[in-house]
Design a protein around this motif. Structure first.
Motif, PDB file in Angstrom:
ATOM      1  N   LEU A 274       0.831  -1.203   0.000  1.00 36.56           N
ATOM      2  CA  LEU A 274       0.000   0.000   0.000  1.00 36.56           C
ATOM      3  C   LEU A 274       0.870   1.261   0.000  1.00 36.56           C
ATOM      4  O   LEU A 274       0.600   2.212  -0.743  1.00 36.56           O
ATOM      5  N   ALA A 275       1.920   1.260   0.840  1.00 38.12           N
ATOM      6  CA  ALA A 275       2.824   2.412   0.876  1.00 38.12           C
ATOM      7  C   ALA A 275       3.513   2.598  -0.468  1.00 38.12           C
ATOM      8  O   ALA A 275       3.711   3.731  -0.930  1.00 38.12           O
ATOM      9  N   SER A 276       3.870   1.486  -1.104  1.00 38.49           N
ATOM     10  CA  SER A 276       4.481   1.561  -2.431  1.00 38.49           C
ATOM     11  C   SER A 276       3.528   2.226  -3.419  1.00 38.49           C
ATOM     12  O   SER A 276       3.934   3.079  -4.223  1.00 38.49           O
ATOM     13  N   GLY A 277       2.259   1.853  -3.364  1.00 37.59           N
ATOM     14  CA  GLY A 277       1.267   2.457  -4.255  1.00 37.59           C
ATOM     15  C   GLY A 277       1.081   3.940  -3.998  1.00 37.59           C
ATOM     16  O   GLY A 277       0.967   4.736  -4.945  1.00 37.59           O
ATOM     17  N   LEU A 278       1.066   4.328  -2.729  1.00 40.63           N
ATOM     18  CA  LEU A 278       0.927   5.748  -2.400  1.00 40.63           C
ATOM     19  C   LEU A 278       2.109   6.549  -2.943  1.00 40.63           C
ATOM     20  O   LEU A 278       1.937   7.642  -3.500  1.00 40.63           O
ATOM     21  N   LEU A 279       3.309   5.994  -2.793  1.00 44.36           N
ATOM     22  CA  LEU A 279       4.487   6.691  -3.298  1.00 44.36           C
ATOM     23  C   LEU A 279       4.536   6.684  -4.819  1.00 44.36           C
ATOM     24  O   LEU A 279       4.984   7.664  -5.435  1.00 44.36           O
ATOM     25  N   LEU A 280       4.071   5.597  -5.438  1.00 42.95           N
ATOM     26  CA  LEU A 280       4.016   5.576  -6.904  1.00 42.95           C
ATOM     27  C   LEU A 280       3.009   6.605  -7.411  1.00 42.95           C
ATOM     28  O   LEU A 280       3.258   7.303  -8.407  1.00 42.95           O
ATOM     29  N   GLY A 281       1.879   6.705  -6.719  1.00 46.03           N
ATOM     30  CA  GLY A 281       0.901   7.733  -7.083  1.00 46.03           C
ATOM     31  C   GLY A 281       1.482   9.124  -6.935  1.00 46.03           C
ATOM     32  O   GLY A 281       1.311   9.983  -7.808  1.00 46.03           O
ATOM     33  N   LEU A 282       2.196   9.351  -5.821  1.00 46.14           N
ATOM     34  CA  LEU A 282       2.840  10.648  -5.623  1.00 46.14           C
ATOM     35  C   LEU A 282       3.863  10.913  -6.722  1.00 46.14           C
ATOM     36  O   LEU A 282       3.964  12.044  -7.234  1.00 46.14           O
ATOM     37  N   THR A 283       4.615   9.881  -7.106  1.00 44.28           N
ATOM     38  CA  THR A 283       5.600  10.021  -8.187  1.00 44.28           C
ATOM     39  C   THR A 283       4.940  10.532  -9.460  1.00 44.28           C
ATOM     40  O   THR A 283       5.465  11.419 -10.148  1.00 44.28           O
ATOM     41  N   CYS A 284       3.788   9.964  -9.791  1.00 38.23           N
ATOM     42  CA  CYS A 284       3.084  10.370 -11.019  1.00 38.23           C
ATOM     43  C   CYS A 284       2.565  11.799 -10.941  1.00 38.23           C
ATOM     44  O   CYS A 284       2.367  12.445 -11.978  1.00 38.23           O
ATOM     45  N   TYR A 285       2.343  12.305  -9.716  1.00 37.54           N
ATOM     46  CA  TYR A 285       1.883  13.685  -9.550  1.00 37.54           C
ATOM     47  C   TYR A 285       3.041  14.645  -9.244  1.00 37.54           C
ATOM     48  O   TYR A 285       2.818  15.834  -9.052  1.00 37.54           O
ATOM     49  N   LEU A 286       4.268  14.097  -9.227  1.00 32.59           N
ATOM     50  CA  LEU A 286       5.458  14.934  -9.161  1.00 32.59           C
ATOM     51  C   LEU A 286       5.985  15.236 -10.555  1.00 32.59           C
ATOM     52  O   LEU A 286       6.504  16.313 -10.824  1.00 32.59           O
ATOM     53  N   SER A 287       5.879  14.241 -11.452  1.00 28.76           N
ATOM     54  CA  SER A 287       6.388  14.414 -12.813  1.00 28.76           C
ATOM     55  C   SER A 287       5.598  13.513 -13.751  1.00 28.76           C
ATOM     56  O   SER A 287       5.455  12.310 -13.487  1.00 28.76           O
ATOM     57  N   TYR A 288       5.094  14.076 -14.831  1.00 25.63           N
ATOM     58  CA  TYR A 288       4.309  13.289 -15.795  1.00 25.63           C
ATOM     59  C   TYR A 288       5.132  12.135 -16.358  1.00 25.63           C
ATOM     60  O   TYR A 288       4.646  11.010 -16.487  1.00 25.63           O
ATOM     61  N   GLY A 289       6.383  12.397 -16.684  1.00 27.95           N
ATOM     62  CA  GLY A 289       7.215  11.380 -17.316  1.00 27.95           C
ATOM     63  C   GLY A 289       7.544  10.202 -16.427  1.00 27.95           C
ATOM     64  O   GLY A 289       7.917   9.130 -16.917  1.00 27.95           O
ATOM     65  N   LEU A 290       7.395  10.371 -15.110  1.00 31.72           N
ATOM     66  CA  LEU A 290       7.753   9.289 -14.199  1.00 31.72           C
ATOM     67  C   LEU A 290       6.679   8.222 -14.095  1.00 31.72           C
ATOM     68  O   LEU A 290       6.825   7.273 -13.317  1.00 31.72           O
TER      69      LEU A 290
END
Length: 481
Positions: A274-290
Motif C-alpha cells: 500500500l505504501a508503495s502504491g501511495l508513493l508511486l501515485g505521488l511520483t506520477c503527480y510529481l512528474s508526468y514522465g515518471l
C-alpha cells in the motif's frame, strides 16, 4: 586457526587465477567504457557545431545544460576527501558491515558526496539560490496561499499564452512538485536553503532504497558490491541541488517497498504494498514522465513471480489520484497542456535528430563509465536472463519462499533492463530534448547497480573513474541545476 580472508585478498586471489575468458571480458569492459567516452565526445563536438551554426540546441556546453566555469570552492576539499575514503574503504566496508549499518552508511556517504559537490559552487549558488530562479518552484509559493482555487485553476496557467502563466518547472510538472515546497513553507521551512537541503537529504536516500530493493530481488552479495557505486555516483552533481533528486528518491522508495512486499522480505507485506502504491501515485503527480517507473515496478513483480501486491499497489495509486482529482486537478488535461507548452518553448527548435542520441551521452555523464561497462555485462547476460524468465518461474526465496532461484546476475539484468527500457521510451518520446542529466535521474539510479557485475578486483579503479568524472564536471562547469 586461520582468519577469514578479506574481500581484497579474495579479489587478488581471483585476479591471479583469472581465465582467458575473464581477461577478455575485462578488455570488453574497457572497450565499452571507451565507447561511452567517445559518445560523449561526439555529442560535444557535433552539438557545439550545431549550436554555433544556428543556436537551436539552447545549451552552452552540449550535451549538458551548463556553462564553462573552471573553479574551486568550499566543497572541494570535502569532495576530494569523500572520494578518497569511498574508493579506499568503500569496497571492504560494503563487504563487512552488518546489513542495516551498510544501508545507513551508504546513504550517509551519498549525502556527504552530494553535499560536498553542491558546495563546490558555494552555499548561496550551490544550494540556497538553486530553487529560487525564475524557472523554479519557489517563485510562486504565495500563489498557493489559497490552496483550493490554486489547484482548481492550475491547468489554466500552464500555457505560455495563458494570463499569469506558471514558470517553466511549475508548468512542466503536476502540482505535487510545487506543493512539496508550499508544504515546507507552511511548516516554517520556507526559502531556498531549506528547499535545497530537503532535495539533497531526501534525494540521496535513493541509494538506501536501491540497496534494499537489490537485496530483496537479487541477493545480499550483489547489493553489497553495488553499494560503493551508489554512494559515489556522478549523478550527485545534479541531485544537489534539483527537485529531480527528490523525485528520484520518492520513485526509488516506491520500488523498494514493492520489492519487499513482492518477495515478502518484510513482516508487513500488505502495508509495504500500500505504501508503495501511495508513493508511486505521488511520483506520477510529481512528474508526468515518471509514470514510466511503472515499467520498473512491473519488472519487480515479474522477478518475484507474484501479483499479490498489485491490488494494494493500485489502491495506493488510485487514492493519490482521487485526492488530486477531487481537489480539482485533471492529470490528463495537465499533460495535454504540458505537451502544448513544451513546444511553445525551446523544444520547438531543439532538433530531435541530435537529442535522441545526445540524451544518451548525458546518461553516460550521470551514471559514469563504470556503469557503461556494467551495462555491457548486463546486455551480455540478457539473452540467458530473458530465456530463463520465459522458461520457468524466476522466484526469489524470501523468509517463507521456496522454489528455484535464478542466478543473481540474471535477476539483476532484468531489473536494469527494465530501467533502461523506461529511459529509452522517454528518449524516443521526444518529450526530453535536453536537460536529461536531471530529468532522467529516477531511471539512472537503477542503472548504477550494473556496476555490481564488474570484477571486485577492479572496483577501486572503476570507482576512481566515477569520482574523477563527477569532480571534473563539477569543477569545470557551472551546471544549470
Amino acid at each position: 586457526m586461520t582468519s577469514r580472508p578479506t574481500s581484497e585478498e579474495r579479489a587478488d586471489a581471483a585476479a591471479a587465477r583469472r581465465t582467458p575468458e575473464e581477461r577478455a571480458a575485462c578488455r570488453a569492459d574497457l572497450l565499452a567504457a571507451a565507447a561511452g567516452a567517445l559518445l560523449v565526445a561526439l555529442a560535444a563536438v557535433v552539438g557545439t557545431v550545431i549550436q554555433r551554426a544556428n543556436g537551436s540546441l539552447h545549451v552552452n556546453v552540449p550535451p549538458l545544460y551548463a556553462s564553462w566555469f573552471a573553479h574551486l570552492g568550499p566543497g572541494t576539499p570535502a569532495a576530494l576527501a569523500v572520494a578518497v575514503l569511498v574508493i579506499a574503504y568503500g569496497p571492504p566496508l560494503a563487504d563487512r558491515l552488518p546489513w542495516r549499518r551498510l544501508v545507513l552508511t551508504g546513504w550517509a556517504a551519498a549525502l556527504a558526496w552530494t553535499w560536498s559537490l553542491a558546495l563546490v559552487d558555494g552555499w548561496q549558488t550551490g544550494v540556497a539560490r538553486r530553487l529560487t530562479t525564475e524557472y523554479e518552484y519557489l517563485t510562486v509559493i504565495r500563489r498557493f496561499d489559497d490552496l483550493g482555487p490554486a489547484l482548481r485553476g492550475f491547468t489554466a496557467h500552464i500555457l505560455n499564452t495563458a494570463p499569469d502563466h506558471w514558470p517553466a518547472h511549475v508548468a512542466g510538472h503536476p502540482p505535487a512538485a510545487v506543493l512539496t515546497f508550499v508544504g515546507l513553507d507552511r511548516v516554517g521551512l520556507g526559502g531556498g536553503a531549506w528547499a535545497g537541503a530537503w532535495c539533497i537529504t531526501v534525494g540521496t536516500s535513493a541509494a538506501a532504497a536501491v540497496l534494499i530493493a537489490l537485496r530483496a530481488l537479487t541477493d545480499e552479495p550483489t547489493a553489497r558490491r553495488a553499494a560503493p557505486f551508489l554512494a559515489l555516483a556522478p549523478a550527485a552533481v545534479w541531485v544537489g541541488t534539483s527537485a529531480d533528486g527528490y523525485f528520484t528518491a520518492v520513485a526509488a522508495w516506491s520500488t523498494a517497498l514493492l520489492a519487499l512486499a513482492a518477495t515478502r522480505r518484510t513482516r508487513h507485506p500488505a502495508a509495504a504494498a500500500l505504501a508503495s502504491g501511495l508513493l508511486l501515485g505521488l511520483t506520477c503527480y510529481l512528474s508526468y514522465g515518471l509514470t514510466l517507473v511503472a515499467l520498473i515496478a512491473a519488472a519487480v513483480l515479474l522477478l518475484a513471480r507474484t501479483a499479490r501486491p498489485l491490488s494494494l499497489l493500485v489502491v495506493g495509486v488510485a487514492a493519490v489520484a482521487a485526492v488530486f482529482t477531487l481537489a480539482g486537478f485533471d492529470w490528463w488535461e495537465g499533460y495535454r497542456l504540458l505537451v502544448e507548452r513544451y513546444y511553445q518553448g525551446a523544444a520547438a527548435v531543439r532538433p530531435y535528430a541530435y537529442w535522441v542520441w545526445g540524451n544518451l551521452a548525458c546518461t553516460v555523464l550521470i551514471t559514469g563509465l563504470a556503469t557503461v561497462a556494467g551495462l555491457r555485462r548486463v546486455l551480455a547476460a540478457a539473452p540467458t536472463a530473458v530465456r530463463q524468465l520465459r522458461s520457468r518461474p524466476p522466484s526469489v526465496t524470501g523468509p517463507t519462499g521456496t522454489g528455484p532461484l535464478h542466478r543473481p546476475v540474471d535477476r539483476l539484468a532484468i531489473l536494469v533492463l527494465a530501467a533502461l527500457l523506461a529511459l529509452l521510451v522517454a528518449d524516443l518520446s521526444g518529450m526530453s530534448k535536453a536537460e536529461t542529466e536531471r530529468i532522467w535521474l529516477p531511471f539512472a539510479v537503477w542503472l548504477l547497480p550494473a556496476c555490481a557485475l564488474l570484477p571486485t578486483a577492479r572496483h577501486r579503479h572503476w570507482l576512481t573513474a566515477q569520482a574523477v568524472l563527477a569532480l571534473g564536471v563539477n569543477h569545470l562547469l557551472y551546471t544549470g541545476w
